[in-house]
Scaffold this motif. Structure first.
Motif, PDB file in Angstrom:
ATOM      1  N   SER A  22       0.760  -1.291  -0.039  1.00  0.00           N
ATOM      2  CA  SER A  22       0.153   0.033  -0.130  1.00  0.00           C
ATOM      3  C   SER A  22       0.770   1.350  -0.064  1.00  0.00           C
ATOM      4  O   SER A  22       0.303   2.321  -0.122  1.00  0.00           O
ATOM      5  N   LEU A  23       2.114   1.080  -0.044  1.00  0.00           N
ATOM      6  CA  LEU A  23       3.073   2.372   0.080  1.00  0.00           C
ATOM      7  C   LEU A  23       3.114   2.832  -1.367  1.00  0.00           C
ATOM      8  O   LEU A  23       2.877   2.257  -2.390  1.00  0.00           O
ATOM      9  N   ASP A  24       3.502   4.160  -1.467  1.00  0.00           N
ATOM     10  CA  ASP A  24       3.374   4.869  -2.688  1.00  0.00           C
ATOM     11  C   ASP A  24       5.173   5.033  -3.089  1.00  0.00           C
ATOM     12  O   ASP A  24       5.746   5.775  -2.752  1.00  0.00           O
ATOM     13  N   LEU A  25       5.348   3.787  -3.736  1.00  0.00           N
ATOM     14  CA  LEU A  25       6.931   3.639  -3.934  1.00  0.00           C
ATOM     15  C   LEU A  25       7.369   4.709  -4.750  1.00  0.00           C
ATOM     16  O   LEU A  25       8.620   5.149  -4.565  1.00  0.00           O
ATOM     17  N   VAL A  26       6.682   5.378  -5.640  1.00  0.00           N
ATOM     18  CA  VAL A  26       7.273   6.488  -6.653  1.00  0.00           C
ATOM     19  C   VAL A  26       7.535   7.645  -5.821  1.00  0.00           C
ATOM     20  O   VAL A  26       8.355   8.249  -5.931  1.00  0.00           O
ATOM     21  N   GLY A  27       6.400   7.932  -5.056  1.00  0.00           N
ATOM     22  CA  GLY A  27       6.531   8.880  -4.039  1.00  0.00           C
ATOM     23  C   GLY A  27       7.731   9.055  -3.204  1.00  0.00           C
ATOM     24  O   GLY A  27       8.448   9.952  -2.961  1.00  0.00           O
ATOM     25  N   VAL A  28       7.717   7.611  -2.511  1.00  0.00           N
ATOM     26  CA  VAL A  28       9.011   7.765  -1.331  1.00  0.00           C
ATOM     27  C   VAL A  28      10.295   7.593  -2.220  1.00  0.00           C
ATOM     28  O   VAL A  28      11.159   8.200  -1.605  1.00  0.00           O
ATOM     29  N   GLY A  29      10.564   7.281  -3.369  1.00  0.00           N
ATOM     30  CA  GLY A  29      11.506   7.315  -4.145  1.00  0.00           C
ATOM     31  C   GLY A  29      12.081   8.753  -4.427  1.00  0.00           C
ATOM     32  O   GLY A  29      13.217   9.041  -4.291  1.00  0.00           O
ATOM     33  N   VAL A  30      10.767   9.484  -4.920  1.00  0.00           N
ATOM     34  CA  VAL A  30      11.230  10.902  -5.346  1.00  0.00           C
ATOM     35  C   VAL A  30      11.453  11.759  -3.953  1.00  0.00           C
ATOM     36  O   VAL A  30      12.290  12.548  -4.112  1.00  0.00           O
ATOM     37  N   LEU A  31      10.839  11.424  -2.916  1.00  0.00           N
ATOM     38  CA  LEU A  31      11.331  12.527  -1.584  1.00  0.00           C
ATOM     39  C   LEU A  31      12.570  12.021  -1.123  1.00  0.00           C
ATOM     40  O   LEU A  31      13.307  12.931  -0.659  1.00  0.00           O
ATOM     41  N   THR A  32      13.120  10.758  -1.418  1.00  0.00           N
ATOM     42  CA  THR A  32      14.646  10.079  -0.856  1.00  0.00           C
ATOM     43  C   THR A  32      15.469  10.744  -1.688  1.00  0.00           C
ATOM     44  O   THR A  32      16.437  11.525  -1.369  1.00  0.00           O
ATOM     45  N   GLY A  33      15.094  10.702  -2.989  1.00  0.00           N
ATOM     46  CA  GLY A  33      16.047  11.514  -4.057  1.00  0.00           C
ATOM     47  C   GLY A  33      16.367  12.874  -3.876  1.00  0.00           C
ATOM     48  O   GLY A  33      17.505  13.510  -3.757  1.00  0.00           O
ATOM     49  N   ILE A  34      15.199  13.749  -3.556  1.00  0.00           N
ATOM     50  CA  ILE A  34      15.302  15.096  -3.302  1.00  0.00           C
ATOM     51  C   ILE A  34      16.090  15.293  -1.969  1.00  0.00           C
ATOM     52  O   ILE A  34      16.887  16.175  -1.745  1.00  0.00           O
ATOM     53  N   ASN A  35      15.877  14.425  -0.916  1.00  0.00           N
ATOM     54  CA  ASN A  35      16.235  14.678   0.270  1.00  0.00           C
ATOM     55  C   ASN A  35      17.916  14.419   0.325  1.00  0.00           C
ATOM     56  O   ASN A  35      18.917  15.121   0.851  1.00  0.00           O
ATOM     57  N   LEU A  36      18.287  13.407  -0.699  1.00  0.00           N
ATOM     58  CA  LEU A  36      19.816  12.975  -0.698  1.00  0.00           C
ATOM     59  C   LEU A  36      20.447  14.171  -1.491  1.00  0.00           C
ATOM     60  O   LEU A  36      21.521  14.456  -1.224  1.00  0.00           O
ATOM     61  N   SER A  37      19.748  14.615  -2.629  1.00  0.00           N
ATOM     62  CA  SER A  37      20.409  15.489  -3.333  1.00  0.00           C
ATOM     63  C   SER A  37      20.580  16.949  -2.754  1.00  0.00           C
ATOM     64  O   SER A  37      21.655  17.638  -2.578  1.00  0.00           O
ATOM     65  N   ALA A  38      19.557  17.373  -1.923  1.00  0.00           N
ATOM     66  CA  ALA A  38      19.647  18.306  -1.154  1.00  0.00           C
ATOM     67  C   ALA A  38      20.825  18.410  -0.126  1.00  0.00           C
ATOM     68  O   ALA A  38      21.626  19.179   0.249  1.00  0.00           O
ATOM     69  N   TYR A  39      20.973  17.012   0.706  1.00  0.00           N
ATOM     70  CA  TYR A  39      22.030  17.085   1.806  1.00  0.00           C
ATOM     71  C   TYR A  39      23.515  16.994   1.093  1.00  0.00           C
ATOM     72  O   TYR A  39      24.259  17.786   1.642  1.00  0.00           O
ATOM     73  N   PHE A  40      23.564  16.621  -0.310  1.00  0.00           N
ATOM     74  CA  PHE A  40      24.730  16.466  -0.819  1.00  0.00           C
ATOM     75  C   PHE A  40      25.185  17.718  -1.421  1.00  0.00           C
ATOM     76  O   PHE A  40      26.211  18.226  -1.422  1.00  0.00           O
ATOM     77  N   SER A  41      24.132  18.517  -2.194  1.00  0.00           N
ATOM     78  CA  SER A  41      24.441  19.795  -2.581  1.00  0.00           C
ATOM     79  C   SER A  41      24.998  20.670  -1.490  1.00  0.00           C
ATOM     80  O   SER A  41      25.658  21.749  -1.639  1.00  0.00           O
ATOM     81  N   LEU A  42      24.201  20.693  -0.388  1.00  0.00           N
ATOM     82  CA  LEU A  42      24.719  21.538   0.807  1.00  0.00           C
ATOM     83  C   LEU A  42      26.032  21.261   1.497  1.00  0.00           C
ATOM     84  O   LEU A  42      26.717  22.164   1.929  1.00  0.00           O
ATOM     85  N   SER A  43      26.329  20.013   1.538  1.00  0.00           N
ATOM     86  CA  SER A  43      27.621  19.749   2.087  1.00  0.00           C
ATOM     87  C   SER A  43      28.762  20.115   1.139  1.00  0.00           C
ATOM     88  O   SER A  43      29.762  20.554   1.562  1.00  0.00           O
ATOM     89  N   GLY A  44      28.422  19.916  -0.165  1.00  0.00           N
ATOM     90  CA  GLY A  44      29.384  20.196  -1.379  1.00  0.00           C
ATOM     91  C   GLY A  44      29.546  21.687  -1.290  1.00  0.00           C
ATOM     92  O   GLY A  44      30.417  22.159  -1.462  1.00  0.00           O
ATOM     93  N   PHE A  45      28.491  22.610  -1.023  1.00  0.00           N
ATOM     94  CA  PHE A  45      28.505  24.078  -1.084  1.00  0.00           C
ATOM     95  C   PHE A  45      29.468  24.323   0.366  1.00  0.00           C
ATOM     96  O   PHE A  45      30.275  25.093   0.193  1.00  0.00           O
ATOM     97  N   PHE A  46      29.304  24.076   1.354  1.00  0.00           N
ATOM     98  CA  PHE A  46      30.033  24.275   2.581  1.00  0.00           C
ATOM     99  C   PHE A  46      31.511  23.884   2.465  1.00  0.00           C
ATOM    100  O   PHE A  46      32.432  24.498   2.710  1.00  0.00           O
ATOM    101  N   TYR A  47      31.726  22.793   1.709  1.00  0.00           N
ATOM    102  CA  TYR A  47      33.042  22.378   1.511  1.00  0.00           C
ATOM    103  C   TYR A  47      33.708  23.302   0.511  1.00  0.00           C
ATOM    104  O   TYR A  47      35.011  23.745   0.782  1.00  0.00           O
ATOM    105  N   TRP A  48      33.142  23.732  -0.470  1.00  0.00           N
ATOM    106  CA  TRP A  48      33.558  24.503  -1.788  1.00  0.00           C
ATOM    107  C   TRP A  48      33.791  25.996  -0.852  1.00  0.00           C
ATOM    108  O   TRP A  48      34.817  26.676  -1.292  1.00  0.00           O
TER     109      TRP A  48
END
Length: 91
Positions: A22-48
């Motif tokens: 009954s899970l919305d696997l597409v929605g879970v996948g999209v939200l997980t991808g968005i959260n991971l990309s936000a995390y890595f882009s912010l950490s890359g920004f602070f490293y830069w």
């Protein structure tokens, strides 16, 4: 004081299938991808920012060591946390 029928169900409420179906696997996948990309882009920004000279950086490294900076940051984020909490509760 408490009616006896509270807590009793009229019919059988047994689950009919696996819960993961009954899970919305597409929605879970999209939200997980968005959260991971936000995390890595912010950490890359602070490293830069650490690699740039202090006069060219958007957030100079000395900013984090100002007196009472943590109090200022918490005060600035408090309305956002309050608003998201209200929206989470009522919507």
């Amino acid at each position: 004081m408490i009616p006896s029928q509270i807590g009793e169900t009229a019919g059988s409420r047994k689950p009919k299938g696996a819960k993961w179906k009954s899970l919305d696997l597409v929605g879970v996948g999209v939200l997980t991808g968005i959260n991971l990309s936000a995390y890595f882009s912010l950490s890359g920004f602070f490293y830069w920012e650490t690699l740039l000279p202090a006069d060219r950086a958007a957030i100079p490294p000395r900013t984090w060591f100002y007196n009472n900076f943590s109090v200022l940051l918490a005060t600035a984020l408090l309305p956002s946390f309050w608003w998201s909490g209200v929206m989470f509760i009522y919507f």
